[in-house]
Design an enzyme around this catalytic site. Structure first.
Site, short mmCIF file in Angstrom:
data_model
loop_
_atom_site.label_atom_id
_atom_site.label_comp_id
_atom_site.label_asym_id
_atom_site.label_seq_id
_atom_site.Cartn_x
_atom_site.Cartn_y
_atom_site.Cartn_z
N GLU A 298 -61.02 -18.59 -19.21
CA GLU A 298 -60.61 -18.56 -17.81
C GLU A 298 -61.14 -17.29 -17.15
O GLU A 298 -61.02 -16.23 -17.75
CB GLU A 298 -59.08 -18.59 -17.65
CG GLU A 298 -58.67 -18.86 -16.22
CD GLU A 298 -57.16 -18.87 -15.99
OE1 GLU A 298 -56.43 -18.25 -16.78
OE2 GLU A 298 -56.73 -19.49 -15.02
N GLY A 432 -53.60 -9.76 -20.71
CA GLY A 432 -52.35 -9.66 -21.46
C GLY A 432 -52.21 -10.85 -22.38
O GLY A 432 -51.80 -10.72 -23.53
N ALA A 433 -52.58 -12.02 -21.87
CA ALA A 433 -52.49 -13.25 -22.66
C ALA A 433 -53.19 -14.36 -21.90
O ALA A 433 -53.48 -14.23 -20.71
CB ALA A 433 -51.03 -13.63 -22.88
N MET A 434 -53.48 -15.46 -22.62
CA MET A 434 -54.17 -16.60 -22.00
C MET A 434 -53.57 -17.88 -22.53
O MET A 434 -53.42 -18.07 -23.73
CB MET A 434 -55.67 -16.51 -22.32
CG MET A 434 -56.47 -17.70 -21.85
SD MET A 434 -56.41 -17.87 -20.03
CE MET A 434 -56.51 -19.64 -19.87
N GLU A 435 -53.27 -18.78 -21.58
CA GLU A 435 -52.42 -19.94 -21.89
C GLU A 435 -53.14 -21.14 -22.49
O GLU A 435 -52.64 -22.27 -22.37
CB GLU A 435 -51.72 -20.39 -20.61
CG GLU A 435 -52.64 -20.98 -19.52
CD GLU A 435 -53.10 -19.98 -18.49
OE1 GLU A 435 -53.09 -18.77 -18.80
OE2 GLU A 435 -53.50 -20.39 -17.38
N ASN A 436 -54.30 -20.98 -23.13
CA ASN A 436 -55.02 -22.12 -23.69
C ASN A 436 -54.04 -23.13 -24.28
O ASN A 436 -53.12 -22.75 -25.02
CB ASN A 436 -55.96 -21.66 -24.81
CG ASN A 436 -56.73 -20.42 -24.44
OD1 ASN A 436 -57.46 -20.42 -23.48
ND2 ASN A 436 -56.52 -19.34 -25.19
N GLU A 468 -46.68 -17.53 -20.39
CA GLU A 468 -47.70 -18.41 -20.96
C GLU A 468 -47.14 -19.78 -21.31
O GLU A 468 -47.83 -20.80 -21.18
CB GLU A 468 -48.34 -17.77 -22.20
CG GLU A 468 -48.95 -16.39 -21.95
CD GLU A 468 -49.91 -16.36 -20.78
OE1 GLU A 468 -50.58 -17.36 -20.51
OE2 GLU A 468 -49.97 -15.30 -20.10
N GLU A 490 -50.40 -19.56 -11.24
CA GLU A 490 -49.92 -18.22 -11.55
C GLU A 490 -48.61 -17.86 -10.84
O GLU A 490 -47.78 -17.15 -11.40
CB GLU A 490 -51.00 -17.18 -11.25
CG GLU A 490 -52.29 -17.37 -12.05
CD GLU A 490 -52.07 -17.28 -13.56
OE1 GLU A 490 -50.96 -16.93 -13.99
OE2 GLU A 490 -53.03 -17.59 -14.30
#
Ligand SMILES: [Zn+2]
Length: 1053
Positions: A298, A432-436, A468, A490
C-alpha cells in the site's frame, strides 16, 4: 495502514488562525474551471477510466444543497461542477507532466461582483457542456465507457514513447477500464543471497469493452517473456516507465465478454527501500546477521513485485506460490495448501486461492525464519509471529487480537472471512503496521511488548492491533474505489481502534487519547493548505496518493464519524454501518455510498449534513452572543472579521419546544469564507442546571449562518459541544467566558473533564484568532490550580509547551523565565507531588509522564534529582531494578543531558531487546543538547545499522524540538534531501513528518524565505508536496502570532 509517527508526534502544534487563512487565497475557482473546460479532450472508449463515483453524485447533488442564497447556489454549483470536470480532465492534465499538482480546490474564494457575473456566465456554458456530456447515452464517468457519441469532437490523443521507441498505446496515469482481472496465479522465487527474485504471473481477465490493448502496472521488473492465451504464442510487451505501466497491443479487437490469459515471466532485485518485495535483516542473539524478505504494497507498490492492475477497484482472487530454502518459512494471505520439493532441493509452498476478491495493495508474502504462537478464535486460527528470540513478547498481542476479533465479528454481524489471521513483527518496517488481509505486518515496536511492560506501552500495541483488525472489514472487505476516498478506510479504522478498545479494554483509557486526537486533527485542518476528508480534486500521481495518508484522512475522518454517531438516534449509527458493510462487501465504495446506507436505516438524510463536513476543509467557529436583560446581562455581539463576513443574513429563529420565557443565545457560526462554507452543525449543549451527566445534553442543528436558541430564564450559562464530540470550536464572548470561568472556580465538577479540556483548547485557539486576549487565556487557566484530571491538564500543558518551544527558538529569554515562573506557579505543586513508584492507572500514568516530562525538561530541580537517581539505580543494578514504563522517557531524557550518562545510554541502546524501551532510549539520546552528539545521531540514523533508518523521522523530530539541534537538523535535511527521499518516498508520511518537524517552529521572515527557497529548488523532488505548503503557511502564521502576541505576553505574563 498505520503511520508509526502518529504515536510519537507532539499534538500541540499551534491551532491556526482560520480567519487569516483566507488571505492566502488567490483567485476564484471559476477561472480555473473555464480553463479546464476548454482543454477537455475527446474521449475514446478505452480512455474512460475508473473515476470516483462522487463526481457523478456531485453533479446530481446540485439543487439538493439547501444553501439558501442564490449566489451561493451558483457558486457551489460552479465548484461542484468544476470538481467533476477536473476529475474527468485530471488525467489529461497530468499527461503534460506526471507531477503537476493542481491547485487545491478553492473552496473559499470570495470573488467580486464582476467576477461573479463573469463566473456565472462561464458557469452556464460549462454546465451545459457538462450536462450534455453527462447525459450522452452510455457515456457516464464509470467504467461503462463512452460510445461513439464523443467522436464529433475531433482531437487525437498524443501517446508517449515506450522504452523501445515505439508509441505506448495509453496516455493516462489511471488504467483503462476495458479489461478486468479475475484471478492472478503468482509464482515467486526469491534468492536471499543475491537479493534478487524471479516470478511468473498468470493473469486471467475478462474484456469489458472491445479493445486493442491491455494496459497494466509494472515497476522495476524486467519482463523476460510474455505469452497470450496459448502459452506458445509470445507477445511483445511495451513499457512506459514514468507511469510504471506496461502494455500489449493487438491488431484485432479483443471482444466484450472474451476471457483472456496473459502470462508474464520476469526478474527483479529485492527492493532496498521499505516498499514492494523488500529485503530486511536483523542480528540474532549470537550477533549473526539474519536476512528475510517481506512485502509492503500500500498504496502502489504491488507493481514492484508482480505485474498487475494496481488500482484498488480492480479486485481479483490470488493464488500464490513461493520457493524457499529449507530453514525458512513462508507466509501469505491464505493458509498454506501444500509444499513440494523441487529437483533443486528448494521447497515450493503453495497457498490456497484467496476466498475473497481483494485489491492488489492487500496482497502480502514473507520469507523468514520466524516462530509463532497461536490460538483458535471462532473459526479462525490467530497467530503472532516474531523473530525467535522475541517469542516471549508476543503474548499480549495474541490476547488483544483474539478479544478484538471476537468483538468485531459480533459488532459488525459479519464474521472475518478467512480461516487464519497472522500478525507478524518485521524487524525493519517503515509504517506502524499494514492490514494485508490475513497477514497483518507490524513494526516490532507496534506489536511486541514484554509481560512486565507498563500499561501505557500495552496501550500502544492495543491501538495498532485494533486499527489493523478493523481494516479487515473497513478497507479489506469494503474498499474505497480510489485513494481520494481513503478516509473510508483510515477514518473508520482510526474510529474503531478507539471505540473497540473503550468497550473491550476500558482500563486502557482510550477516551482521553481520542480527545487528544480530535484536537490534533483540528490543528492540521485549520491550515488553509489542508484538504477535504473526501478529496474531489486531483489525486493521481504516486506522490498525491501518498499524501492522502495524513492526519486529516485518519484523525479528522475518525472525528467526523464520532460526531455523526453522537448526533444520530441511539443505535442508528451501528445499524447503518452494518448495512454499509452488507451492501458493499467484496466491492468498492465512494463516500456517498456510506451516507446512503446510514440514511436507509433512519428517518432523515445523512448526506445533507455530512457533505458539508467531508467536501470542504476546515471547520466552523460557533460564536454565542447572549441577548436579553434577565440578570442584567444585556449583550449584543457584532462580528469583527469583515473581509470574510461582509454580507449579512436575516436572523433565523429556531425555538426550542418547551421554553417560553426567554432570553436568547444567538449562535453565529463564522467561517473561512461566507460564500461557500456553511456546515450543518449538530450543536450540543448543556447548561448550569444540568451540566455533566450525559442525560443533560441537548442538541440543535445549526444549518444556517445564524440562528437563535431560546432557553429558560433560570439558565445562567451554556457550554456547547458537550464532551467535545463535535468538530467545531466555540466562542462565548467576554461575558460568556467570564461566567464559565466563575462557574469552574466555584465548582470544578460542574463540567466534565473533557468539557474542561475543550474550553482550554478553544480559548487557546481563539487567542490565536485574535478573538480573545491572552489575559483571558490566563484567566481560564487560573482554575487549573484545582485541576487534577488528565484530559484538561494534558491539554493545558501541551498548549503552554508549544508556546514555550516557539519562544525558545526565538530566544526570548526574559519571557521564557517568566513563563517558567508561571508554570511552576500553576502546576509546580502537582509536579512535585507525583509519585515515582509503580502506578496502575493508565490515566494517572499519562498525567504523571506529561507533568514530569515538562518539569524535568524545564529543569525543575525536584524532578531532575529524582529522575537522575532512578537512572543511576537502574544502571548500578545492571538494569535489573526496573524503571516504571511510563517514567522511562523522562528518566532517560534527563540522564541523556549529562555526557557520561549519554554514553551509558548508548550502550544500553545497543544491548536491550525490549523494543519499547529501545525506542525511548533513542528518543532520549536524540534529546541531547550537545551539538556533536546531535550531528552523530542524525548521520547514524541516515546510515542505518546502529540506528535503523526507519527511526530517522523520530530522531529528526526529537532533535527539532530542542534548541541546540533545531537549526542543525534543518541543515542536515537540506544537505541530505536526496538520500532521505531514496528511503522515504516523496509525499509519504515520514517525509511529511520530517518537513513538519524541521520547519514548524520557525517564525521569522528569513526562515520563511529560506524554507521557500529550498523547497522550490527541489522541483520534482518534492516542491509540489502539500506538506511544503503547510510548512510555509505555518511559518507565516507563527510570524503573525508572534507579532500579535509578544507584546501581550510581555504585559500579562
Ligand atoms: Zn490504517
Amino acid at each position: 495502514m498505520e503511520p508509526h509517527t502518529h504515536f510519537i508526534e507532539q499534538r500541540a502544534s499551534l491551532p491556526r488562525n482560520m480567519i487569516e487563512n483566507t488571505m492566502f487565497e488567490e483567485e476564484p475557482d471559476v477561472v480555473d474551471l473555464a480553463k479546464d473546460s476548454t482543454a477537455f479532450p475527446a474521449l475514446e472508449p478505452d480512455e474512460v477510466v475508473y473515476e470516483p463515483r462522487s463526481s457523478r453524485l456531485l453533479v446530481r447533488g446540485l439543487g439538493e444543497n439547501d444553501l439558501d442564497d442564490e449566489e451561493e447556489d451558483y457558486e457551489s454549483s460552479a465548484r461542484l461542477l468544476g470538481m467533476s470536470f477536473m476529475n474527468r480532465s485530471s488525467t489529461h492534465n497530468s499527461s503534460s507532466s506526471p507531477y503537476n499538482r493542481q491547485a487545491p480546490p478553492r473552496l473559499c474564494s470570495c470573488p467580486s461582483a464582476r467576477m461573479l457575473v463573469v463566473g456565472v456566465f462561464i458557469l452556464v456554458l460549462v454546465a451545459s457542456m457538462a450536462m450534455a456530456l453527462y447525459f450522452l447515452p452510455g457515456c457516464t464517468f464509470t467504467k461503462a465507457g463512452c460510445g461513439k457519441a464523443n467522436s464529433s469532437i475531433p482531437m487525437e490523443p498524443s501517446y508517449p514513447n515506450s522504452t523501445n521507441g515505439e508509441l505506448f498505446p495509453w496516455n493516462e496515469l489511471r488504467l483503462p477500464a476495458s479489461v478486468r482481472p479475475v484471478n492472478y496465479d503468482l509464482s515467486l522465487t526469491p534468492n536471499l543471497t543475491s537479493m534478487t527474485f524471479t516470478g511468473r504471473t498468470v493473469i486471467n481477465m475478462t474484456i469489458l469493452h472491445d479493445t486493442k490493448r491491455i494496459v497494466l502496472h509494472s515497476s522495476e521488473l524486467i519482463i523476460t517473456k510474455a505469452t497470450f492465451q496459448d502459452k506458445s504464442v509470445e507477445v511483445k510487451v511495451l513499457e512506459y516507465k514514468p507511469w510504471q505501466q506496461i502494455a500489449v497491443s493487438f491488431l484485432e479487437d479483443l471482444k466484450v465478454g472474451q476471457v483472456c490469459v496473459l502470462t508474464l515471466d520476469y526478474a527483479a532485485n529485492l527492493s532496498h527501500t521499505y516498499d514492494g518485495f523488500y529485503n530486511s535483516s536483523y542480528n540474532d542473539k549470537t550477533g549473526a546477521k539474519r536476512v528475510l524478505a517481506a512485502t509492503q504494497f500500500e498504496p502502489q507498490a504491488a507493481r514492484k513485485a508482480f505485474p498487475c492492475f494496481d488500482e484498488p477497484a480492480f479486485k481479483a482472487t490470488f493464488l500464490v506460490r513461493i520457493t524457499r530454502e529449507p530453514g525458512y518459512i513462508t507466509l501469505s494471505n491464505m493458509p498454506q495448501a501444500k509444499t513440494t520439493t523441487l529437483p533443486s532441493g528448494l521447497l515450493e509452498d503453495e497457498f490456497e486461492q484467496t476466498a475473497v476478491n481483494m485489491s492488489t495493495y492487500l496482497v502480502a508474502f514473507i520469507v523468514a525464519n520466524f516462530t509463532s504462537i497461536t490460538r483458535n478464535v471462532s473459526n479462525t486460527l490467530v497467530s503472532v509471529y516474531s523473530v525467535p528470540e522475541k517469542k516471549e513478547h508476543t503474548h499480549y498481542a495474541l490476547d488483544t487480537a483474539s478479544t478484538l476479533l471476537h468483538f468485531y465479528n459480533t459488532f459488525f454481524h459479519i464474521d472475518y472471512p478467512l480461516r487464519k489471521l497472522d500478525l507478524v513483527a518485521i524487524p525493519d518496517f517503515l509504517a506502524g503496521a499494514m492490514e494485508n488481509w490475513g497477514l497483518i505486518t507490524f513494526r516490532e515496536t507496534s506489536l511486541l511488548v514484554g509481560n512486565q511492560s507498563s500499561p501505557l506501552d500495552k496501550q500502544l500495541i492495543a491501538n495498532v492491533v485494533a486499527h489493523e483488525l478493523a481494516h479487515q472489514w473497513f478497507g479489506n472487505l469494503v474498499t474505497m474505489r480510489w485513494w481520494n476516498d481513503l478516509w473510508l478506510n483510515e477514518g473508520f479504522a482510526t474510529y474503531w481502534q478507539y471505540t473497540s478498545l473503550m468497550t473491550e479494554f476500558p482500563q486502557l483509557d482510550l477516551d482521553n487519547v481520542f480527545l487528544g486526537v480530535r484536537f490534533k486533527a483540528m490543528a492540521k485542518d485549520s491550515l488553509n493548505s489542508s484538504h477535504p476528508v473526501s478529496v474531489s480534486s486531483q489525486v493521481t500521481t504516486p506522490e498525491q496518493v501518498s499524501e492522502m495518508f495524513d492526519s486529516v484522512t485518519y484523525e479528522k475522518g475518525a472525528s467526523l464519524l464520532l460526531m455523526l454517531k453522537t448526533t444520530l438516534p441511539d443505535g442508528q449509527f451501528r445499524k447503518g454501518i452494518i448495512k454499509y458493510l452488507d451492501n458493499y462487501r467484496g466491492s468498492n465504495t465512494v463516500t456517498e455510498d456510506l451516507w446512503n446506507s446510514l440514511t436507509q436505516v433512519g428517518q432523515e438524510s445523512v448526506s445533507d449534513m455530512m457533505r458539508t463536513w467531508t467536501l470542504q476543509n476546515g471547520f466552523p467557529l460557533v460564536t454565542v452572543s447572549r441577548k436579553g436583560d434577565i440578570h442584567a446581562h444585556t449583550h449584543s455581539h457584532t462580528l469583527t472579521h469583515t473581509h470574510a463576513l461582509s454580507r449579512t443574513r436575516t436572523l433565523m429563529h429556531a425555538h426550542t419546544r418547551s421554553h417560553s420565557h426567554i432570553h436568547t443565545h444567538t449562535f453565529r457560526p463564522t467561517f473561512l469564507c461566507v460564500l461557500l462554507s456553511l456546515w450543518h452543525i449538530p450543536v450540543t449543549y448543556v447548561n448550569d442546571n444540568c451540566s455533566s451527566a450525559p442525560s443533560c445534553r441537548q442538541i440543535f442543528t445549526l444549518r444556517n449562518k445564524t440562528a437563535t436558541l431560546n432557553v429558560s430564564d433560570s439558565v445562567k450559562w451554556l457550554k456547547l459541544n458537550y464532551m467535545n464530540t463535535g468538530f467545531y470550536i466555540v466562542h462565548y464572548g467576554d461575558e460568556g467566558w467570564a461566567t464559565l470561568i466563575d462557574a469552574l472556580k466555584t465548582d470544578i465538577n460542574t463540567l466534565t473533564p473533557h468539557d474542561r479540556a475543550s474550553l482550554i483548547h478553544n480559548i487557546f485557539a481563539l487567542s490565536r484568532l485574535g478573538r480573545v486576549s491572552f489575559r483571558q487565556v490566563l484567566n481560564l487557566l487560573d482554575y487549573t490550580t484545582n485541576e487534577t484530571e488528565t484530559a484538561p491538564l494534558t491539554e493545558a500543558l501541551s498548549q503552554l509547551s508549544s508556546v514555550y518551544r516557539l519562544l525558545d527558538k526565538r530566544q526570548e529569554q526574559r519571557l521564557l523565565a517568566r513563563m517558567k515562573v508561571y508554570i511552576w506557579g500553576h502546576f509546580g505543586q502537582l509536579m512535585d507531588s507525583q509519585d515515582w513508584g509503580e502506578e496502575e492507572s493508565v490515566s494517572r500514568q499519562e498525567l504523571r509522564s506529561v507533568l514530569l516530562e515538562m518539569a524535568c525538561s524545564l529543569g525543575r530541580q525536584n524532578c531532575t534529582d529524582q529522575a537522575t537517581a532512578l537512572y543511576d539505580q537502574w544502571t548500578n543494578s545492571n538494569q535489573t531494578k526496573q524503571i516504571p514504563g511510563d517514567l522511562q522517557q523522562v528518566v532517560f531524557s534527563t540522564a541523556a543531558q549529562a555526557d557520561l550518562r549519554w554514553l551509558s545510554l548508548m550502550e544500553a541502546y545497543s544491548s536491550t531487546t525490549y523494543d519499547s524501551e529501545k525506542r525511548k532510549i533513542l528518543q532520549a539520546l536524540a534529546s541531547t543538547q550537545d551539538p556533536r552528539s546531535i550531528v552523530w545521531i542524525l548521520s547514524t540514523g541516515l546510515e542505518g545499522g546502529i540506528i535503523q533508518t526507519q527511526e530517522l523521522p523520530l530522531v529528526i523530530s526529537t532533535v527539532s524540538d530542542g534548541f541546540a539541534g533545531h537549526l542543525l537538523v534543518w541543515d542536515f535535511v537540506k544537505e541530505n534531501w536526496d538520500r532521505i527521499i531514496e528511503k522515504f518516498p516523496v509525499g509519504s508520511y515520514p517525509i511529511q513528518s520530517i518537513i513538519k518537524s524541521t520547519t514548524s517552529q520557525f517564525s521569522t521572515q528569513t526562515h520563511l524565505e529560506e524554507v521557500q527557497g529550498f523547497f522550490s529548488s527541489l522541483k520534482e523532488r518534492g516542491s509540489q508536496m502539500r506538506s511544503v505548503q503547510e510548512s510555509l503557511e505555518t511559518i507565516r502564521l507563527n510570524q503573525l502570532w508572534m507579532d500579535r502576541n509578544l507584546p501581550t505576553l510581555r504585559i500579562w505574563l
